[in-house]
Design a protein around this motif. Structure first.
Motif, PDB file in Angstrom:
ATOM      1  N   UNK A   1     -34.668 -25.848 -15.750  1.00  0.00           N
ATOM      2  CA  UNK A   1     -35.622 -27.058 -15.190  1.00  0.00           C
ATOM      3  C   UNK A   1     -35.556 -27.858 -16.659  1.00  0.00           C
ATOM      4  N   UNK A   2     -35.774 -27.319 -17.539  1.00  0.00           N
ATOM      5  CA  UNK A   2     -35.983 -27.743 -18.945  1.00  0.00           C
ATOM      6  C   UNK A   2     -34.723 -28.610 -19.232  1.00  0.00           C
ATOM      7  N   UNK A   3     -33.702 -27.768 -18.845  1.00  0.00           N
ATOM      8  CA  UNK A   3     -32.417 -28.216 -19.229  1.00  0.00           C
ATOM      9  C   UNK A   3     -31.826 -29.618 -18.491  1.00  0.00           C
ATOM     10  N   UNK A   4     -32.410 -29.475 -17.327  1.00  0.00           N
ATOM     11  CA  UNK A   4     -32.318 -30.701 -16.294  1.00  0.00           C
ATOM     12  C   UNK A   4     -33.303 -31.909 -16.787  1.00  0.00           C
ATOM     13  N   UNK A   5     -33.916 -31.484 -17.357  1.00  0.00           N
ATOM     14  CA  UNK A   5     -35.079 -32.603 -17.969  1.00  0.00           C
ATOM     15  C   UNK A   5     -34.523 -33.470 -19.024  1.00  0.00           C
ATOM     16  N   UNK A   6     -33.886 -32.522 -19.956  1.00  0.00           N
ATOM     17  CA  UNK A   6     -33.239 -33.155 -21.161  1.00  0.00           C
ATOM     18  C   UNK A   6     -31.734 -33.869 -20.459  1.00  0.00           C
ATOM     19  N   UNK A   7     -31.334 -33.444 -19.741  1.00  0.00           N
ATOM     20  CA  UNK A   7     -29.937 -33.929 -19.038  1.00  0.00           C
ATOM     21  C   UNK A   7     -30.619 -35.491 -18.415  1.00  0.00           C
ATOM     22  N   UNK A   8     -31.527 -35.586 -17.840  1.00  0.00           N
ATOM     23  CA  UNK A   8     -31.977 -36.826 -17.424  1.00  0.00           C
ATOM     24  C   UNK A   8     -32.610 -37.607 -18.345  1.00  0.00           C
ATOM     25  N   UNK A   9     -33.055 -37.034 -19.378  1.00  0.00           N
ATOM     26  CA  UNK A   9     -33.510 -38.143 -20.560  1.00  0.00           C
ATOM     27  C   UNK A   9     -32.102 -38.647 -21.130  1.00  0.00           C
ATOM     28  N   UNK A  10     -31.205 -37.770 -21.231  1.00  0.00           N
ATOM     29  CA  UNK A  10     -29.848 -38.258 -21.600  1.00  0.00           C
ATOM     30  C   UNK A  10     -29.213 -39.337 -20.695  1.00  0.00           C
ATOM     31  N   UNK A  11     -29.475 -39.142 -19.506  1.00  0.00           N
ATOM     32  CA  UNK A  11     -28.938 -40.355 -18.493  1.00  0.00           C
ATOM     33  C   UNK A  11     -29.537 -41.576 -18.866  1.00  0.00           C
ATOM     34  N   UNK A  12     -31.018 -41.415 -19.002  1.00  0.00           N
ATOM     35  CA  UNK A  12     -31.573 -42.729 -19.080  1.00  0.00           C
ATOM     36  C   UNK A  12     -31.438 -43.274 -20.342  1.00  0.00           C
TER      37      UNK A  12
END
Lengths: 264, 334
Positions: free
Chosen positions: B225-236
């Motif tokens: 979940x944490x990994x997905x969170x930082x991936x999302x910030x990367x996408x943003x």
């Protein structure tokens, strides 16, 4: 059960003033159609080293798992300091002062000694609403446990992978001591260790006894328990075949009890 | 044992541990040597502040994906879908904001992109921890599903996103700040909390971690979940960096992410490594890429260089592991 070989009198508390530390009363444990333990009775006295021996499949692991809360008995009961107890999990046994060191040690090789000792139980300090691991205190306490309770020197900052088999066993024991237990159960503590390492672990077990702990050793090795245990209980096909003072029994007798449930 | 022997043994142990510490922190001397080489051969990289700032700005999305990958690696798992999660989160949110016009509030846009990333990450974690899926196959499946999902949502670049949504990723200062703050928070989390140590424990030996009372399934789900969170910030951040969302956003980021994490000292087997080292890996990759760009090297060759860097990272990793094994064996034998 072979009643002739079971020494009930010897199984009683050493003095009339105290209850046994642990008492196992008529415990039966069944897994499906397999009867792992049948009518097992034993008492472990305060501050003694009690060895449970038996051949493979004799029920040693099941008995250990009942004592440390992994399994509840199907019938029968446990007493701790004279009071009935029922453990639903190892955490409950831990809360009552019983810690177990498993045969595989459950150590994380990549982590340092102190981290292994306090994993899940770190000393913490509060900064505002947040609790953070207090590493200084963690290393200090780890050093104290190793030096005071085990009377050894192991660098708490070194990775576990860096240590020998005997030292790894000590780390696992130190982890049990971090919860300040009254009773320590050791599962095959010297299996697969060298002669030197075995000696190191046996010395440490004696140190634990000197420091007031009650110790239960589960083993299939006779060499492991001679010169270490005060009393020995022999399991044979799920039943307690005999309980004896270790000084009063020979290897030949124990071997015979382990393989046939009877004295030679 | 005589006093001399004890002292000798202690000295040997100290030197062996020094070797291990050096191996774990290998990225910093490597970064120093490469920086020196670049300073001599392409001095403009360091003498021009704008180039240096652009290098760090461009490194933000990769840095966040490296952080996401490193967290998984530390737990003894890995994630092939980091780039796909970053890309899909960005594309889905852009569709919501600019194509479907469901939301116009930039804050809601940020919450949506984070929610999408966390949901996909958590799903990865649940499939692996609860259903026993192999991490490689699970994250490969999501790499394909969400990589294809981006294209299913749109084949055209999406523009016209709210300014407030794009602005943080469009500002070098804010974006670099977000990257550094993310690493700082995770370094603190992994060093000073029981959860962080539990992740290391699971990575080192999942069975042992379970035996000492760690809820390994919850830890793995939290990690993904944490990994997905930082991936999302990367996408943003990528959205802000480019000002629009193209369907191929965040493609081809997974392998540089592995390279940066490995060269940064994160163990492929889990349980060992420092997140700060992974940040060093990001800096190394960015520095090399910037030096090649400034030198006028054909951009198509840069991909080749990235592959070579990955190969060197793996060779270094193998060498490091075998040296470590030898040092540990020598220590145990004594």
């Amino acid at each position: 059960m072979n009643s002739e070989t079971t020494d009930i009198a010897d199984d009683a508390p050493a003095s009339g003033k105290t209850e046994p530390k642990i008492a196992v009363d008529d415990v039966r444990k069944v897994f499906g159609r397999i009867v792992a333990l049948e009518d097992v009775n034993l008492t472990v006295r305060e501050n003694e080293i009690f060895a449970v021996v038996g051949d493979n499949g004799a029920g040693k692991s099941t008995l250990m798992n009942v004592l440390c809360g992994i399994h509840g008995p199907t019938t029968g009961s446990l007493r701790l300091d004279g009071r009935p107890v029922a453990f639903e999990s190892p955490d409950e046994a831990r809360a009552r002062g019983i810690e177990t060191v498993y045969q595989d040690l459950a150590l994380m090789d990549d982590l340092d000694v102190a981290t292994n000792i306090f994993m899940g139980n770190f000393p913490e300090r509060r900064i505002g609403p947040v609790s953070l691991i207090d590493w200084e205190e963690t290393y200090r306490r780890a050093e104290r446990i190793i030096e005071t309770h085990l009377e050894r020197t192991i660098d708490p900052r070194a990775e576990v992978a860096f240590h020998s088999g005997g030292e790894r066993q000590l780390v696992a024991i130190a982890r049990a001591l971090a919860f300040d237990p009254d009773v320590v159960i050791l599962d095959e503590p010297t299996s697969a260790l060298s002669v030197d390492a075995t000696e190191l672990v046996q010395d440490t077990v004696r140190t634990l006894q000197r420091n007031g702990k009650t110790i239960v050793i589960v083993s299939h090795s006779l060499d492991e328990i001679f010169g270490l245990a005060d009393r020995v209980g022999v399991l044979y096909q799920g039943r307690m075949a005999a309980i004896m003072d270790a000084d009063d029994v020979s290897k030949a007798e124990l071997s015979s009890l382990m393989v046939s449930g009877e004295r030679p | 044992m005589s006093t001399t022997n004890i002292v000798t043994r202690q000295l040997e142990r100290i030197s062996e541990r020094a070797v291990l510490v050096l191996l774990e922190n290998m990225i910093w001397p490597i970064l120093a040597v490469i920086s020196l080489l670049i300073l001599v051969t392409v001095p403009r990289v360091f003498t021009n502040a704008a180039t240096l700032e652009l290098m760090l700005f461009a490194a933000v999305p990769l840095g966040l994906i490296v952080l996401a990958e490193s967290i998984c690696l530390l737990s003894g798992h890995f994630d092939l879908s980091v780039g796909a999660i970053a890309g899909f989160s960005a594309v889905f949110t852009a569709m919501v904001l600019a194509e479907w016009n469901l939301v116009s509030n930039p804050v809601l846009g940020v919450l949506i992109v984070l929610a999408v990333g966390c949901t996909i990450g958590a799903t990865n974690g649940i499939m692996i921890a609860k259903l026993g899926m192999n991490p490689f196959l699970q994250t490969l499946a999501f790499f394909i599903i969400f990589g294809g999902g981006k294209l299913a949502l749109t084949t055209q670049p999406i523009s016209g996103l709210p300014d407030g949504y794009v602005a943080p990723g469009d500002s070098a200062l804010v974006a670099i700040g977000i990257l550094l703050a993310s690493f700082a928070c995770m370094v603190a989390l992994f060093r000073y909390t029981a959860f962080g140590q539990a992740v290391y424990a699971v990575g080192s030996d999942e069975d042992a971690a379970r035996a000492v009372g760690i809820r390994t399934d919850r830890t793995i789900i939290a990690v993904y979940t944490l990994s997905g969170f930082f991936c999302a910030i990367a996408g943003w951040m990528l959205t802000g960096y480019t000002g629009l969302v193209s369907p191929d956003i965040a493609d081809d980021m997974v392998f540089p992410a592995f390279a940066a994490a490995i060269v940064g000292g994160i163990s492929l087997l889990g349980g060992r490594g420092k997140l700060l080292g992974a940040l060093g890996g990001v800096l190394l990759l960015s520095l090399i890429e910037t030096a090649l760009n400034v030198s006028g090297v054909d951009p198509t060759l840069i991909e080749v260089v990235n592959g070579i860097v990955l190969l060197i990272a793996i060779l270094l990793y193998n060498t490091k592991e075998s040296v470590r094994e030898r040092v540990l064996s020598a220590g145990v034998r004594r």
